[in-house]
Design an enzyme around this catalytic site. Sequence first.
Site, PDB file in Angstrom:
ATOM      1  N   LYS A 286       0.812  -1.231   0.000  1.00  0.00           N
ATOM      2  CA  LYS A 286       0.000   0.000   0.000  1.00  0.00           C
ATOM      3  C   LYS A 286       0.844   1.280   0.000  1.00  0.00           C
ATOM      4  CE  LYS A 286      -4.163  -1.903   2.142  1.00  0.00           C
ATOM      5  NZ  LYS A 286      -5.178  -1.734   3.193  1.00  0.00           N
TER       6      LYS A 286
ATOM      7  N   ASP B 148      -9.973   2.690   2.231  1.00  0.00           N
ATOM      8  CA  ASP B 148     -10.107   2.021   3.536  1.00  0.00           C
ATOM      9  C   ASP B 148     -10.830   2.931   4.538  1.00  0.00           C
ATOM     10  OD1 ASP B 148      -8.928  -0.414   2.904  1.00  0.00           O
ATOM     11  OD2 ASP B 148      -6.911   0.250   3.446  1.00  0.00           O
TER      12      ASP B 148
HETATM   13  P1  NAP Z   1       0.426  -3.429  10.642  1.00  0.00           P
HETATM   14  O1  NAP Z   1       0.790  -2.217   9.865  1.00  0.00           O
HETATM   15  O2  NAP Z   1       1.306  -4.626  10.614  1.00  0.00           O
HETATM   16  O3  NAP Z   1       0.197  -2.990  12.179  1.00  0.00           O
HETATM   17  C1  NAP Z   1      -0.077  -3.955  13.168  1.00  0.00           C
HETATM   18  C2  NAP Z   1      -0.463  -3.261  14.473  1.00  0.00           C
HETATM   19  O4  NAP Z   1      -0.822  -4.274  15.427  1.00  0.00           O
HETATM   20  C3  NAP Z   1       0.655  -2.444  15.097  1.00  0.00           C
HETATM   21  O5  NAP Z   1       0.115  -1.346  15.782  1.00  0.00           O
HETATM   22  C4  NAP Z   1       1.269  -3.454  16.091  1.00  0.00           C
HETATM   23  O6  NAP Z   1       1.941  -2.850  17.165  1.00  0.00           O
HETATM   24  C5  NAP Z   1       0.023  -4.122  16.590  1.00  0.00           C
HETATM   25  N1  NAP Z   1       0.301  -5.435  17.157  1.00  0.00           N
HETATM   26  C6  NAP Z   1       0.663  -6.554  16.481  1.00  0.00           C
HETATM   27  N2  NAP Z   1       0.833  -7.566  17.362  1.00  0.00           N
HETATM   28  C7  NAP Z   1       0.596  -7.063  18.596  1.00  0.00           C
HETATM   29  C8  NAP Z   1       0.624  -7.629  19.911  1.00  0.00           C
HETATM   30  N3  NAP Z   1       0.933  -8.907  20.124  1.00  0.00           N
HETATM   31  N4  NAP Z   1       0.294  -6.826  20.959  1.00  0.00           N
HETATM   32  C9  NAP Z   1      -0.034  -5.532  20.746  1.00  0.00           C
HETATM   33  N5  NAP Z   1      -0.065  -4.939  19.527  1.00  0.00           N
HETATM   34  C10 NAP Z   1       0.246  -5.703  18.465  1.00  0.00           C
HETATM   35  O7  NAP Z   1      -1.008  -3.994  10.173  1.00  0.00           O
HETATM   36  P2  NAP Z   1      -2.239  -3.144   9.592  1.00  0.00           P
HETATM   37  O8  NAP Z   1      -2.193  -3.176   8.110  1.00  0.00           O
HETATM   38  O9  NAP Z   1      -2.289  -1.830  10.305  1.00  0.00           O
HETATM   39  O10 NAP Z   1      -3.486  -4.063  10.011  1.00  0.00           O
HETATM   40  C11 NAP Z   1      -3.917  -4.153  11.376  1.00  0.00           C
HETATM   41  C12 NAP Z   1      -5.174  -5.043  11.443  1.00  0.00           C
HETATM   42  O11 NAP Z   1      -6.248  -4.423  10.734  1.00  0.00           O
HETATM   43  C13 NAP Z   1      -4.963  -6.408  10.793  1.00  0.00           C
HETATM   44  O12 NAP Z   1      -5.640  -7.377  11.579  1.00  0.00           O
HETATM   45  C14 NAP Z   1      -5.644  -6.274   9.448  1.00  0.00           C
HETATM   46  O13 NAP Z   1      -6.118  -7.508   8.940  1.00  0.00           O
HETATM   47  C15 NAP Z   1      -6.791  -5.353   9.793  1.00  0.00           C
HETATM   48  N6  NAP Z   1      -7.313  -4.585   8.637  1.00  0.00           N
HETATM   49  C16 NAP Z   1      -8.625  -4.740   8.324  1.00  0.00           C
HETATM   50  C17 NAP Z   1      -9.161  -4.011   7.282  1.00  0.00           C
HETATM   51  C18 NAP Z   1     -10.617  -4.180   6.948  1.00  0.00           C
HETATM   52  O14 NAP Z   1     -11.058  -3.747   5.870  1.00  0.00           O
HETATM   53  N7  NAP Z   1     -11.401  -4.748   7.847  1.00  0.00           N
HETATM   54  C19 NAP Z   1      -8.366  -3.116   6.529  1.00  0.00           C
HETATM   55  C20 NAP Z   1      -7.013  -2.973   6.892  1.00  0.00           C
HETATM   56  C21 NAP Z   1      -6.508  -3.731   7.957  1.00  0.00           C
HETATM   57  P3  NAP Z   1       3.517  -2.509  17.090  1.00  0.00           P
HETATM   58  O15 NAP Z   1       3.631  -1.197  16.360  1.00  0.00           O
HETATM   59  O16 NAP Z   1       3.924  -2.423  18.510  1.00  0.00           O
HETATM   60  O17 NAP Z   1       4.169  -3.644  16.335  1.00  0.00           O
END
Ligand code: NAP
Length: 285
Positions: free
Chosen positions: A73, A110
């Site tokens: 992205k 999004d």
């Molecule tokens: P990302 O950029 O990899 O960010 C992941 C986030 O989760 C970071 O803030 C990370 O914290 C945190 N995290 C991961 N493991 C953790 C743990 N064990 N304890 C606490 N915090 C933790 O991913 P993203 O693209 O933002 O996506 C995040 C979620 O949103 C995913 O589940 C994704 O599938 C979902 N999503 C859904 C949609 C939809 O349309 N429904 C769209 C986009 C994303 P740190 O910074 O500390 O690593």
Amino acid sequence: MSSTITGAAIIAGVCGAPIKHSMSPLIHDAWIAAAGLDAAYVPFAPAEDRFEAFVDGLRGGAIRGLNVTIPFKERALAAADTASDLARMAGAANLLIFEADGTIRADNTDGPGLLGALAAQASGFDIAAAPVTILGAGGAARGAVAALLLAGAPQVRIVNRTPARAEELAAAFGARVVAADEAALPGLLSDTGLVINATSLGLGGGAGPAAPLELTPAGAVVMDMVYRPLRPEFLRRAEALGRRTVDGLEMLLRQAVPSFEAFYGQAPPASVDVRALALRHLGEA
Ligand code: NAP
């Protein structure tokens, strides 16, 4: 599957690595078939180090457009010639449109997907009435902040496991976005109107964020971006407390609408129940 296509078909697709679990082909193909369009929507999985070359090769209208998902992205935004305010603010694009003149336009749907899901599942909710608290500071959180600010949220608080990432995100947006640490959550939740899980906690059925949701006002809305499972632990906890909830599947389905419009020049046909289709696909129905 959609009906037979001709040489005049409009082609669009989705690009990610991996891509095989994407639900976008299922959704767009159902809309294409119901609308009787001469069109196709296909998955692409370029090698991670070949993304820019892949996108560059599509210039000039080889295909009409592309949805972009993890991990491309941010690179999609960088690869475009022009970008919407939302994509620029989010620092990422999930939609690329290939113009006939050879230019590439980036957008991010999004955020509108998140707002659409709120409108659908928490009707009457007023974003402007109270601060929003977001758990997580990754790409999804950043996109959410951009959309929430444009929609009038008075303040957005970011709480993240890695505080430096929350601070970085807040600094990119200015005074209405603040970073806070996890110890401050009880105070933050007590006057928040909307809490969003934008971490990957809860994905695959594990425990969600441990935020004390019981401290939120009774009228607060709780949203989870995770949609596998459909009702992650965080949402089930909110539900048990009587809070209104919004699920990640609705966000996913809503972000597809402006993409379809940009590709095929018309709204998706209302006759298709894409939520029911997605629920069957996820094994939730
Ligand atoms: P990302 O950029 O990899 O960010 C992941 C986030 O989760 C970071 O803030 C990370 O914290 C945190 N995290 C991961 N493991 C953790 C743990 N064990 N304890 C606490 N915090 C933790 O991913 P993203 O693209 O933002 O996506 C995040 C979620 O949103 C995913 O589940 C994704 O599938 C979902 N999503 C859904 C949609 C939809 O349309 N429904 C769209 C986009 C994303 P740190 O910074 O500390 O690593």
